[in-house]
Design an enzyme around this catalytic site. Structure first.
Site, PDB file in Angstrom:
ATOM      1  N   SER A 101     -21.404 -19.812   4.610  1.00  0.00           N
ATOM      2  CA  SER A 101     -20.881 -19.007   5.525  1.00  0.00           C
ATOM      3  C   SER A 101     -20.509 -19.541   6.873  1.00  0.00           C
ATOM      4  O   SER A 101     -19.731 -20.746   6.940  1.00  0.00           O
ATOM      5  CB  SER A 101     -21.501 -17.548   5.617  1.00  0.00           C
ATOM      6  N   ASP A 117     -13.301 -31.814   9.552  1.00  0.00           N
ATOM      7  CA  ASP A 117     -12.126 -31.941   9.585  1.00  0.00           C
ATOM      8  C   ASP A 117     -11.386 -32.558  10.907  1.00  0.00           C
ATOM      9  O   ASP A 117     -10.415 -33.055  11.189  1.00  0.00           O
ATOM     10  CB  ASP A 117     -11.304 -30.525   9.465  1.00  0.00           C
ATOM     11  N   LYS A 165     -19.276 -20.085   0.449  1.00  0.00           N
ATOM     12  CA  LYS A 165     -19.053 -18.762   0.833  1.00  0.00           C
ATOM     13  C   LYS A 165     -17.732 -18.673   1.680  1.00  0.00           C
ATOM     14  O   LYS A 165     -18.105 -18.998   2.896  1.00  0.00           O
ATOM     15  CB  LYS A 165     -20.298 -17.796   1.444  1.00  0.00           C
TER      16      LYS A 165
END
Length: 435
Positions: free
Chosen positions: A302, A313, A327
């Site tokens: 999460s 990224d 999740k």
């Protein structure tokens, strides 16, 4: 506008119930509501209206009503219709337990709980230094019984209310472990569980280490204070440990990311009909651009995955360890009129680069396994895929006290590799500057 729409749906549902009560069998079902607490019509209507208006995917009204008639409970309706372990109905006691999760101190055994795809109650991770950790409960253990009460179809919030209690009182927990579903019985004495959100220390070679155990309302401020303390000691590189971090508050994860990233997207959330919202970094002062390694494993979920994914990224940090849990959904809590609440999946999130991690997880840039990671990862993968069947009838029952403790402290290969990686980066940087 949204409130008006919700009221219209409530009115429509009420009319449908009144006209079709006999056909659906609601009166008898309502009277048979389990656990000694009857679900009144207003609560049912509130939940149906919220699901109809806000669930991440369209749900036909007739499907919800028919499911409630067959199952006779709000949770049964949600489980059957949505098949989403993160969307659940919280009775008042469970809702109150959930609200104290972020206070950081309570009486209990010290585990983070979650749900599998098949709605099995899972130990996401034991908390260091607690009765559960000392008894050697493990990530991926499936809780099947608490003090003689079956945990089948039990929500994590209800389980938390049973596991918590005054210091010094005892609770017996039975879990099933591994592919063979071997049974282990733990007789635990509750203690005061203090959950420090952030811990830090300075490692050799001026490498800072910060562990975030979960994301609560105080995490970002605590994190900032710990970073400043390490920076004042001359920190040259940072290891951010998100292993066995089950997540927490979305805003806390975003606030932590803003300590490192000052431009561009941090994550995207996608709602019904592919409506997309992007959370951007706040322009302003960030911490120095020292080398950063992020540690993750199968227990990172999460909000922890949001942080790891954004740092990966944006190339602000290198992610090291094993694949995270996966999740990729956002839940909204809706308080109801009677003190209960609905936790409902309202959005799915994508990483800063637009990647979905649902059932996939964050894949590390550098894969390094610790002893026992293969077993944990295999178990978590079966949980992700809903493949939790096993030879339950052949499972052996064994008390946790019979387990042999491993001699010595196991090596943390992931932490060692993170230190080596940072030292190489710092050496390479020094060589470039010298040239």
């Amino acid at each position: 506008m949204r409130e008006m729409r919700r009221r219209l749906i409530v009115a429509a549902v009420a009319l449908a119930v009144l006209l079709g009560a006999a056909a659906f069998g609601f009166p008898g079902r309502m009277a048979d509501a389990a656990s000694g607490r009857r679900e009144n019509l207003r609560t049912v209507l509130e939940v149906v209206a919220l699901v109809k208006s806000n669930y991440v995917e369209e749900v036909p009204l007739s499907t919800l009503l028919g499911s409630y008639a067959r199952r006779g409970s709000i949770q049964g309706m949600l489980s059957t219709t949505l098949k989403d372990p993160y969307s659940r109905y919280l009775v008042p006691s469970a809702y109150n337990e959930m609200k104290i999760d972020n206070t950081g101190e309570f009486g209990g055994i010290g585990v983070y709980l979650g749900m599998s795809k098949d709605n099995e109650l899972l130990v996401i991770a034991p908390i260091d230094g607690t009765p559960a950790a000392r008894a050697k409960m493990k990530a991926g253990d499936r809780i099947v019984e608490i003090d003689g009460r079956s945990a089948v179809n039990m929500s994590s919030d209800e389980a938390a209310s049973l596991l918590r209690g005054p210091k010094g009182t005892s609770v017996t927990v039975i879990v099933e472990r591994g592919r063979e579903r071997t049974r282990h019985e733990f007789r635990l004495v509750r203690d005061i569980i203090k959950v420090p959100s952030v811990q830090s220390k300075m490692l050799p070679d001026k490498l800072g280490y910060v562990r975030i155990a979960s994301f609560s309302a105080t995490t970002a401020d605590d994190f900032d204070q710990n970073l400043k303390k390490l920076e004042a000691q001359g920190m040259r590189g940072l290891i951010l440990d998100l292993r066995f971090n089950p997540g927490g508050l979305l805003n806390a994860a975003i606030d932590v990311l803003n300590k490192f990233i000052d431009k561009g997207p941090l994550l995207h959330v996608v709602g019904r009909a592919s409506a997309k919202q992007t959370f951007y970094a706040r322009p302003g002062k960030v911490h120095p651009n020292y080398p950063l390694v992020v540690l993750i494993n199968g227990g990172s979920a999460s909000a922890a995955e949001i942080v790891a994914g954004a740092l990966q990224d944006t190339r602000r940090g290198v992610v090291l360890g094993t694949k995270s849990f996966g999740k990729g959904s956002v839940q909204t809590i809706y308080p109801l009129h009677d003190g209960s609440a609905l936790s409902l999946t309202t959005q799915k999130w994508l990483t800063a680069g637009g990647h979905s991690i649902s059932q996939k997880g964050i894949v590390p840039d550098v894969v390094v396994k610790n002893p026992g990671d293969d077993e944990i990862e295999a178990e978590l993968e079966r949980i992700r895929q809903g493949k939790t069947e096993g030879k339950g009838e052949e499972a052996k029952s064994r008390a946790a006290s019979e387990e042999e403790a491993a001699p010595g402290e196991p090596r943390d290969l992931q932490l060692e590799k993170a230190q080596e990686f940072l030292k190489r980066q710092l050496a390479a940087s020094a060589t470039r500057h010298a040239a």
